[in-house]
Scaffold this active site. Structure first.
Site, PDB file in Angstrom:
ATOM      1  N   GLU A   1       0.824  -1.212   0.000  1.00  7.61           N
ATOM      2  CA  GLU A   1       0.000   0.000   0.000  1.00  7.61           C
ATOM      3  C   GLU A   1       0.860   1.265   0.000  1.00  7.61           C
ATOM      4  O   GLU A   1       1.655   1.459   0.923  1.00  7.61           O
ATOM      5  CB  GLU A   1      -0.901   0.020   1.240  1.00  7.61           C
ATOM      6  CG  GLU A   1      -1.743   1.277   1.354  1.00  7.61           C
ATOM      7  CD  GLU A   1      -2.435   1.403   2.707  1.00  7.61           C
ATOM      8  OE1 GLU A   1      -3.410   2.160   2.789  1.00  7.61           O
ATOM      9  OE2 GLU A   1      -1.980   0.761   3.685  1.00  7.61           O
TER      10      GLU A   1
ATOM     11  N   ASP B   1      -5.673   2.952  -1.066  1.00  9.74           N
ATOM     12  CA  ASP B   1      -6.376   3.765  -0.077  1.00  9.74           C
ATOM     13  C   ASP B   1      -6.636   5.128  -0.710  1.00  9.74           C
ATOM     14  O   ASP B   1      -5.693   5.886  -0.991  1.00  9.74           O
ATOM     15  CB  ASP B   1      -5.529   3.894   1.184  1.00  9.74           C
ATOM     16  CG  ASP B   1      -6.267   4.551   2.333  1.00  9.74           C
ATOM     17  OD1 ASP B   1      -6.961   5.560   2.083  1.00  9.74           O
ATOM     18  OD2 ASP B   1      -6.147   4.076   3.475  1.00  9.74           O
TER      19      ASP B   1
ATOM     20  N   GLN C   1      -9.534   1.313   0.392  1.00  8.89           N
ATOM     21  CA  GLN C   1      -9.850   1.888   1.693  1.00  8.89           C
ATOM     22  C   GLN C   1     -10.268   3.335   1.498  1.00  8.89           C
ATOM     23  O   GLN C   1      -9.890   3.986   0.514  1.00  8.89           O
ATOM     24  CB  GLN C   1      -8.655   1.794   2.650  1.00  8.89           C
ATOM     25  CG  GLN C   1      -8.383   0.358   3.102  1.00  8.89           C
ATOM     26  CD  GLN C   1      -7.172   0.235   4.000  1.00  8.89           C
ATOM     27  OE1 GLN C   1      -6.164   0.883   3.781  1.00  8.89           O
ATOM     28  NE2 GLN C   1      -7.259  -0.611   5.013  1.00  8.89           N
TER      29      GLN C   1
ATOM     30  N   GLU D   1     -11.421   2.857   6.819  1.00 10.88           N
ATOM     31  CA  GLU D   1     -10.294   3.115   7.709  1.00 10.88           C
ATOM     32  C   GLU D   1     -10.259   4.598   8.063  1.00 10.88           C
ATOM     33  O   GLU D   1      -9.423   5.359   7.586  1.00 10.88           O
ATOM     34  CB  GLU D   1      -8.981   2.675   7.047  1.00 10.88           C
ATOM     35  CG  GLU D   1      -7.832   2.622   8.047  1.00 10.88           C
ATOM     36  CD  GLU D   1      -6.515   2.238   7.409  1.00 10.88           C
ATOM     37  OE1 GLU D   1      -5.775   1.452   8.023  1.00 10.88           O
ATOM     38  OE2 GLU D   1      -6.215   2.728   6.301  1.00 10.88           O
TER      39      GLU D   1
END
Length: 279
Positions: free
Chosen positions: A146, A181, A209, A245
């Protein structure tokens, strides 16, 4: 329609960790993720999942000494034995929890690193990811990497989407994939719609995310048009999970209006305009 997983490291912190499973299930979540499971026995975590009808979809491999500021060791030369031990521990948990994905954190770049040092860190990263992906493939688990923004995590080794995809392609393991993300991506490079339309069809993105930008609260708080982005994800046929998140502003359950509203939109069609017509 996108599928959402509650992140129990950031959400439901008004409850003790093991009680967050019940709270997430009560609010309608079918899946969960969190940072680390290692403070609890896998049998206890599995019991909570089964008791509340939840699916574990993601957690992180051991990151080194988290309390002292380490943020992963995959790119750190000289830590290979510790890295491999951590991967084996993570995979044992993943198998016990029925979790098909483990995020492997890269670690922090050395301050004032020379090009030669950075090259050594990258080579270590590639070797460790190759080993981890091979190990994980034996138990049918995906390894995720990530990109993380440098404001929240200064010095993190991986921070741009193109870098992550280049590493995945260079390693060439079919079970090494990218965790995208949207919060981190917006802060680092923006242009989220183009990123989604470019990268999701490659099949290299396994997990998304979300959080509001810039404050990492509910995803509808801040500069992102999250409903529009969800529709883009839906349009592209993404079949993975979207991890929530974010840090709720005041009470997790009280802040879930964004998710309930999005569900209503998808069930009843697009919003009406001020003349009562479909927009």
């Amino acid at each position: 329609m996108p599928r959402f997983a509650a992140n129990l490291s950031m959400m439901y912190t008004e409850h003790d960790f093991l009680d967050r499973f019940a709270a997430a299930s009560a609010d309608g979540f079918d899946a969960i993720e969190y940072l680390f499971p290692y403070d609890h026995e896998p049998t206890e975590l599995r019991r909570r999942l089964d008791e509340h009808g939840l699916r574990q979809v993601l957690f992180n491999a051991p990151p080194g000494d988290w309390e002292s500021g380490e943020r992963g060791i995959a790119s750190l030369p000289g830590r290979e034995a510790e890295f491999r031990s951590g991967i084996d521990r993570a995979l044992a948990y993943a198998v016990a929890l029925g979790c098909g994905q483990v995020h492997v954190m890269a670690g922090l770049r050395p301050a004032d690193a020379t090009p030669a040092q950075l090259a050594e860190h990258r080579a270590t990263y590639l070797d460790n990811l190759t080993w981890a992906a091979q190990r994980a493939a034996a138990v049918d688990i995906d390894v995720l990497i990530e990109p993380i923004n440098g404001r929240d995590m200064p010095g993190y080794f991986l921070h741009r989407q193109a870098e992550a995809h280049a590493i995945v392609q260079e390693v060439g393991a079919p079970n090494l994939k990218v965790q995208l993300d949207l919060y981190h991506c917006q802060i680092v490079e923006g242009d989220l719609t183009t990123t989604l339309r470019r990268d999701l069809p490659t099949g290299r993105v396994a997990h998304l995310q979300i959080a509001g930008v810039p404050d990492r609260h509910e995803p509808d708080q801040g500069e992102l048009d999250i409903r529009y982005l969800f529709d883009v994800v839906d349009e592209l046929g993404f079949e993975g999970w979207i991890g929530c998140e974010y840090r709720p502003r005041s009470g997790t359950s009280e802040g879930l209006g964004w998710l309930k509203n999005y569900g209503q939109l998808k069930s009843h069609g697009r919003l009406k305009n001020n003349r009562g017509e479909r927009a």
